[in-house]
Design an enzyme around this catalytic site. Structure first.
Site, PDB file in Angstrom:
ATOM      1  CG  HIS A  28      -1.819   1.151   1.364  1.00 32.30           C
ATOM      2  ND1 HIS A  28      -3.135   1.113   0.961  1.00 32.30           N
ATOM      3  CD2 HIS A  28      -1.614   2.391   1.849  1.00 32.30           C
ATOM      4  CE1 HIS A  28      -3.702   2.286   1.194  1.00 32.30           C
ATOM      5  NE2 HIS A  28      -2.793   3.086   1.734  1.00 32.30           N
ATOM      6  CD  GLU A  29       1.491   3.543   3.663  1.00 28.34           C
ATOM      7  OE1 GLU A  29       1.636   4.597   3.022  1.00 28.34           O
ATOM      8  OE2 GLU A  29       0.464   3.301   4.337  1.00 28.34           O
TER       9      GLU A  29
END
Lengths: 503, 503
Positions: B267-268
């Site tokens: 996600h990051e």
């Protein structure tokens, strides 16, 4: 008069709020710098340069706003208590030096300095002083112009020196340097000629760097570093960064030399201890800031030399070291003590110098700088002059300019800053002499690992004072006399005569 | 007219220099925040708070200086090319929202917000909503006041929403939410009632966190993270921080759940890829900045869900995972795929929700916020309303307010920001549909670990555009149609019907 008191109080509050804000920008800059040296990926460089330059110019603008000057004038004409007067004195000084220099000159200096850095790097890598020459020459011009803007009536080199140490006259420092020159050169010659072979290979071998980091942490634990307000990281050139709330130590590791990381760590611990000892309630004001770079260096040298290089410390710490590195099991305390105090008589590099020859490197730089700024030395004459003085002072001539006059980056940003390293060592010795009188057997405390009395004494007498006193006042206040080379010369003479069995 | 062109160019240059400076202060703030979350020792908190607040207020002051407005007006009345017009549009918007709010209100909001945070923390720890109530009520008042200052003619909640997403009307987002509500609730109920038992314990066991970090690094390697412009660290609440030159990923590790750190990392990574894809030459200007938080979230959700939660990705990555964790040797690709897509039907916590129920958590918050800001809901009615909607939407009621209306910190700083998480997921699905049309078998590329075509497509179409287009323009430009829930609903319906063998 209640009204006038109230007025001056609120004027003072306004100045204090203003300086706190400016300090916060400075401390933010410090975080960005720490990050750049320890964590930032390489690719971040262009953006980081712009961020740092934005913060620096904002700090300059906030400081030089007209309102700063108005508040200072108002306060100077009113009643102030001692602490307030010190705050006003320090801000006034900072303000004047900032406002005296036209912003175009500030910009040109910053740009020339940042262009000079890669040029210096290239010159050093290629061993070609010529590459650096035009930059160094231009930097001299601009720095002289800046100095003349600040004080047209003063010797420009003196003005440059005062940037780092406003409250110790250069003449005092030069007198101390004369005494050091007279005292150290014969001692160094004596060691070169008659020095017995000391245990320089006691720690021969390969020491893995991960375990060295554990040793560095052990040392910080033993000395009493407050991990709740600090941390340890790796940096190519060790430094300390931070405030009374968060003062971080960095070190480096060389697998051939476990003593290098340890002394660097203890040195930076000394700097961190100064920051951590500053008043929490005065954060962001001159009362909660360190006195000067010379005094800062006295704290790092105190812990590095007067603690970390003592036999007492090695009696305490060698067992811990051996727990981490069983390969050093046969090293005795005496061997460890001699190894960490070895004089490298053929070394030409300042940052690798021992406690004794180090100061000749500093004196040499100060003399060359002064001659250069005075126009007595042309830029192309620097290498020869360097080698001449190296021969005079240390009896060794560097084989290349890279290992000679190109070794330090300092001149790309300023002249007149090297002296403070030696001021730090000299004052550290003076502090130790005072501590020996005032505390109960401090060397015994080191042997026992009971560092609190020494730490607390330094905190109370130096750190908590912030910038309340000027440097010369602080030195007298704490030690009862002005800065003197006597204690340092006595200390090194006694120590090295014993180690090298000189008579 | 050459002169007028020259004039407008130099006015433009001045505005650009100004906004770059302001952005550099913002990016410095980002470094300080990253440091605080990942490296700063606990004791540094008081000083860091002051540093952050100084930088934020300086940024505000620089932005709202009269000169900014003068430059904008001058440029708006002249000729500008498309990119310049976009820059002026974005700065104008930022400037207006800053200048419309009196500085006393800015200060009061900042203070109330920072007082509300410990109150919220305490309320959550003690499960006592009453502790948080007065702060939440006051925040509502102040936020409404701020919204009315910005636009007295608009619904205050709409103004709040526009802080994060100025170019997608709230009504559009609410229409999409209606469609999601209609589509998701029956699907979730179907899974609750008829869902076959899926392999939720495929990864049962203890996974040491050091090895998990190696897995996270493997995943970043595989996806093509540029380590020269980034790094991976640990943070309690994972986030991404940085610029096109240095975009850093953080994650967290739970030894009972190796999938959590992996999905957080991916996600990051998506967020970082957006930053790293921005134009280097436009650093510090709106053309080199991300479009909006919704578009940012589309990039993180794209990589997390449309890549990281696909069977193709697990065919690629499971062998690497098993190399690090031989204990998972028996897990099949199918089991891994099902485990990473498990629907936790009794979960009440947003950040632990799956790709499906997650959006009901968002819709619930949006509705409650809106009612609260409109005055239709009193502060003390929030817990009951929360539980009522949880029951309606997810068929589960949290046992405590800590696991209910107290779970998120967001309301201590703003209202109207939650929607962007769902906008991100919806747009990510729309992007995947477009990519499937435009690229050659993208799912095959994932299976082969050839991520460059997908990354490059996103960079070219989204990242390199910066803020040149408004959000709605960008969405149409890239996908050929306005934002729609259709692709997301098709995607989750097909996916979850297959996983849960629903018919």
């Amino acid at each position: 008069m209640a009204t006038s008191e109230h007025e001056s109080r609120s004027t003072y509050d306004e100045l204090e709020a203003r300086i706190k804000r400016i300090s916060n920008v400075g401390n933010a800059t410090g975080v960005l710098y720490w990050d750049q040296q320890t964590k930032m990926p390489e690719g971040g460089t262009p953006a980081r340069a712009k961020q740092l330059s934005a913060l620096q110019s904002i700090q300059h603008e906030l400081l030089t706003e007209e309102r700063t000057g108005e508040l200072l004038s108002e306060l100077e004409s009113g009643e102030l208590d001692d602490e307030q007067a010190a705050v006003v004195r320090e801000i006034r000084r900072w303000y004047e030096r900032a406002i005296d220099v036209p912003s175009e000159l500030v910009t040109e200096l910053a740009e020339t300095s940042s262009e000079a850095q890669p040029a210096w790097q290239e010159a050093k890598a290629e061993d070609e002083f010529e590459t650096f020459e035009p930059y160094l020459d231009r930097l001299r011009e601009l720095q002289i112009e800046r100095a003349e803007q600040i004080d047209p009536d003063k010797d420009p080199y003196e003005v440059m020196f005062e940037d780092g140490e406003p409250y110790l006259p250069l003449s005092t420092v030069e007198r101390i340097f004369d005494e050091l020159r007279d005292g150290l050169i014969p001692l160094i010659e004596d060691i070169q000629e008659n020095g017995a072979d000391i245990a320089d290979d006691a720690f021969a071998g390969i020491y893995d760097t991960e375990t060295q980091e554990e040793v560095a942490r052990d040392a910080l634990d033993v000395l009493g570093y407050d991990w709740n307000r600090g941390r340890l990281d790796t940096a190519p050139h060790p430094f300390m960064s931070g405030t009374q709330f968060d003062a971080r130590v960095t070190t480096r590791y060389d697998e051939n030399d476990p003593l290098d990381s340890l002394t660097a760590t203890i040195h930076e611990f000394g700097h961190a201890t100064y920051q951590l000892g500053l008043r929490d309630d005065a954060y962001g004001t001159p009362l909660g800031d360190s006195r000067s770079s010379g005094i800062h260096e006295s704290q790092s040298r105190f812990w590095e030399n007067h603690v970390g290089r003592t036999k007492a410390f090695w009696e305490l710490f060698l067992p811990t070291f051996k727990d981490r590195f069983p390969q050093a099991d046969d090293v005795t305390v005496d061997e460890a003590y001699k190894a960490i105090n070895q004089v490298f008589t053929d070394n030409t590099i300042r940052v690798e110098a021992d406690e004794l020859t180090y100061h000749m490197h500093i004196i040499l730089r100060s003399e060359i700088e002064k001659e250069f700024v005075a126009g007595e030395l042309d830029v192309e004459e620097i290498p020869a002059r360097w080698n001449e003085l190296m021969d005079d002072y240390l009896g060794v001539v560097p084989g290349t300019d890279s290992a000679g006059c190109l070794q330090d980056i300092h001149w790309t940003s300023r002249f007149g800053g090297f002296q403070n390293y030696t001021v730090g060592s000299v004052f550290a010795a003076q502090l130790w002499a005072t501590i020996e009188e005032e505390l109960d057997e401090p060397m015994e405390r080191i042997r026992e690992g009971d560092f609190a009395p020494i730490r607390d004494w330094l905190t109370e007498n130096i750190h908590q004072q912030g910038q309340r006193y000027t440097t010369d006042e602080l030195i007298e206040e704490v030690t009862g006399e002005p800065l003197t080379a006597d204690y340092f010369l006595d200390y090194v003479t006694e120590k090295y005569e014993a180690i090298y069995e000189l008579d």
